[in-house]
Design a protein around this motif. Sequence first.
Motif, short mmCIF file in Angstrom:
data_model
loop_
_atom_site.label_atom_id
_atom_site.label_comp_id
_atom_site.label_asym_id
_atom_site.label_seq_id
_atom_site.Cartn_x
_atom_site.Cartn_y
_atom_site.Cartn_z
N ARG A 512 0.83 -1.21 0.00
CA ARG A 512 0.00 0.00 0.00
C ARG A 512 0.86 1.25 0.00
O ARG A 512 1.85 1.34 0.73
CB ARG A 512 -0.93 0.01 1.22
CG ARG A 512 -1.92 1.20 1.21
CD ARG A 512 -3.03 1.00 2.22
NE ARG A 512 -3.94 -0.06 1.84
CZ ARG A 512 -4.98 0.11 1.01
NH1 ARG A 512 -5.22 1.30 0.47
NH2 ARG A 512 -5.76 -0.92 0.73
N ASN A 539 -12.01 3.52 3.73
CA ASN A 539 -11.78 3.18 2.32
C ASN A 539 -10.33 3.44 1.92
O ASN A 539 -9.72 2.65 1.18
CB ASN A 539 -12.70 3.99 1.41
CG ASN A 539 -14.18 3.72 1.68
OD1 ASN A 539 -14.92 4.62 2.01
ND2 ASN A 539 -14.59 2.47 1.54
N TRP A 540 -9.76 4.54 2.40
CA TRP A 540 -8.41 4.94 2.03
C TRP A 540 -7.40 3.87 2.45
O TRP A 540 -6.48 3.54 1.70
CB TRP A 540 -8.07 6.28 2.69
CG TRP A 540 -6.91 7.03 2.10
CD1 TRP A 540 -6.93 7.89 1.04
CD2 TRP A 540 -5.56 7.01 2.58
NE1 TRP A 540 -5.68 8.40 0.81
CE2 TRP A 540 -4.81 7.89 1.73
CE3 TRP A 540 -4.89 6.37 3.61
CZ2 TRP A 540 -3.45 8.11 1.92
CZ3 TRP A 540 -3.53 6.59 3.79
CH2 TRP A 540 -2.82 7.45 2.95
N ASP A 543 -9.35 -0.39 1.16
CA ASP A 543 -9.85 -0.81 -0.14
C ASP A 543 -8.73 -0.98 -1.16
O ASP A 543 -7.62 -0.48 -0.98
CB ASP A 543 -10.92 0.17 -0.64
CG ASP A 543 -12.20 0.07 0.19
OD1 ASP A 543 -12.35 -0.93 0.93
OD2 ASP A 543 -13.03 0.98 0.11
N ASP A 544 -9.05 -1.67 -2.25
CA ASP A 544 -8.01 -2.07 -3.20
C ASP A 544 -7.82 -1.06 -4.32
O ASP A 544 -8.42 0.02 -4.32
CB ASP A 544 -8.31 -3.46 -3.76
CG ASP A 544 -9.64 -3.51 -4.53
OD1 ASP A 544 -10.09 -2.47 -5.05
OD2 ASP A 544 -10.21 -4.62 -4.61
N SER A 550 -9.46 4.71 -2.45
CA SER A 550 -8.33 4.10 -1.76
C SER A 550 -7.08 4.95 -1.92
O SER A 550 -6.97 5.78 -2.83
CB SER A 550 -8.06 2.70 -2.30
OG SER A 550 -7.43 2.76 -3.57
#
Length: 657
Positions: A512, A539-540, A543-544, A550
Motif C-alpha cells: 500500500r 476506504n483509504w 480498499d483495493d 483508496s
Amino acid sequence: MLNYYYSDSIKNFLQKSLQTIIGEISVNGRLGHINTELFAWEFQINLLQEILVDYEGRLFFEFSIPRMGKRVDCLLIIKNIVFVIEFKVGEKEYLNHNVEQVWDYALDLKNFHQPSHNLLLVPILVATQANSSYIEIISTSHQDNLINPLKTNAADLQKTINSVLNFFSSNESIDSEDYVQGSYSPTPTIIEAAVSLYNNHNVENITRSDADAKNLSITTNYISETIELAKNNNKKIICFVTGVPGAGKTLVGLKVAAEHLDKEKGNSSVFLSGNKPLVDILQEALTRDRVVQEKLKGNKITKKQARESVKTFIQIIHHYRDEYLRDPKAPYDHVAIFDEAQRAWTKEQTVKFMQQKKGITNFQFSEPEFLISCLDRHQDWAVVICLVGGGQEINTGEAGISEWLNAVKNKFPDWETHISPNLFDSEYAAQLAIESLGKSNQIVYNPELHLSVSMRSFRAEHLSKLVKQILDIDDNSQQTLLDLQDKYPVVLTRDLNKAKDWLKEKARGSERYGLVVSSQAYRLKPLAIDVKTPINHVNWFLDDKNDIRSSYFLEDVATEFQVQGLELDWSCVIWDGDLRFVNNEWKSYSFVGSKWQNIHKDVRKKYLLNAYRVLLTRSRQGMIIVVPEGNPEDHTRLPEFYNSTFEYLKSIGFEIL
C-alpha cells in the motif's frame, strides 16, 4: 521454519501415483473437503508430472505464508532458483488480483524468510485456460533478486520455466532442507496483527522472533504478571508503557486485550483509543474478516452482527467515557488499556466539552482523572495500562502524560504506579510530574515497560531516530541516514508527478502506498491537494486498487489525524509552507484568511512539529518527500517559503529525484 502439506524430490514425485500424492496432502492438510479443490490438485499434479521429467530439484505443495494466513500452491526449487507458482485452474484471464496474490507470496518470502533474502525468486501465475502470454523477464530497481511475476497458461508453463532457467541458472544449487528450516521473521501491519490476535489470541506465528523483537513479548509478559499481581493482592495499579514510534505499543495493548477476552476468568480487559480513524479501520478490518471466516465455516453472519462482537474487543475511548458518565457502577472490565494515552484531554478541554456538548455544568475532571475514577469504582482490584508515544500530541487540548501522573498523585493515592524509566526522557515532558508523584505514591520503575526497537518496518530501525534528528536539527542526522538508506530508501524531490511515479514503481504486489500531508498544508491546492476535503479513512486504508477512494489512486491525501497509529508500505510526504527551515531553526505558520501568519504559542509549535513527526514515520519500506518549488507570482507560495527547507533536507544527504 515454514511448513507444507507435501514435499518430495522431483525424481520421487514423478514416480508416485496421483492417488498417493493426494493422500499425503490430505493427511498433512485438509485437502479434498470440496470437489473443486480436489480437481484443482489433480490437474496440477498431472501437469507437473508431465513437464518436470527433465529436471532435478524439489517441490513443495501448500507451502505456508504465516503472516498472510495462506499457502502457495507450489514452491519449486531447481538449481539456484525458487519458483513460486500459483495455479488458477480453469481461469481464462490473467486477473490483476491473481497476479498480486502470487507477487505477495514471493514478497513475503523475500522480506521475511531468511534463506530467501539473497536467492532468486520467480513468481508465476498459471491461468490454465488463458491465451499464451509473452514471457518478459524483468528485474526491478529494487535489485533484490525478485523478478516481476510471469504469466502463463498450462500449455506454456514448461516453456516459461525453461526461459527462466536459460536466463538465470548457474552451477550453484539450493539446499532445500536448509531453505525450509530457515528462520521466518515477519513484521505484520497493525491491521494484520489485530486480525490475528482477535482470531487466535496470539501473533507468535506472524511476528518477528529475533533478539531485537524479544522486547515485545517481555513487555507483554510483564503486564500480564502485573495484572495477576493486582488480582491476587486486591491492588490497583497503573502502568506506563513507552516506546519509539512503531515499536509496537498498540500491538502490546491489543495482545493484552486479546489474552483477556475470556470473561469467565474475571479479569476481562478492553482496548480503548481516542484515535477514531484507527478504531474505525481496525473495527472494519476485523468485521470484514469475521464475515469471511464465518462464511468459510458455512455460517451466515451479517456485518452488523460481526461488528457488535468486535466492539467488545476495541472501542473508542469517548464511548467508554460516556457510558460510565451515564452508569455509576464499576465497569465490567477490570483492565483498561488506553492507547496513545498522551492524547487524553486536559481538565480545561474536558470541562469545556462536557458543558458545550453534553450539557453537564458540574463536571470538574480532566479526562485521565475521570477514566481512572471509573476503574477505581471496583472494590477489589483494577489495572490501567497507558501506552505512551513521545512527541505524538497533535490536537488542541491534548494533555500529555503528565496529566495522568498528576491525576494519580492528586486523586488516587492508593494506586501503585509502574513506570518505564524512559518516561524521564525529554520527549515525554513528564519528569517534574514523576518527581512530584514519587514524593507521595509508590513508584515501581522497570525497563521492561519500554519498547526500544521499531517493529513498524523490517527495514526502518533507524527511521524514528532520523526523523527526531531532522526535527531537532541534529548534525548526526547525516550519519543516521547513511545507516538507514541501504535498506530503507528516502528520496527528495520537488516534483509531485515524479513522486507518484516513484511510489508506483517501488510498490509491488498489494503493497500500500499513499500521499500524506500536514492538516495545516492549506496551500497545496495548486497541486490538486485540498486538506479541507474530508476523506473516508476506512476506504483509504482498506480498499483495493479498483476503488478510487483508496490510497492507491493518489488523489485523496491523509493527514496526521488519519494516519497516526497506522502505516503504509510506501508514502509520499508533501511539505507545505506551514513548517519552514529558516536561519537554522524551524518556523511555524498557520494560514489565516489569505496569508500565512506566524505561530507564537509554544504548544501550537509543538503540535505542528509533532504532525510532521507522525507523517515522516508512517512508512514500512520507503518514503519520498516532496518540497514544492513554489510560485513567485503567488504571495502565499513564494519560492523562499520552500527553498530553505529543501536545501536543509538536501544537506542531510537525501537522494534527489
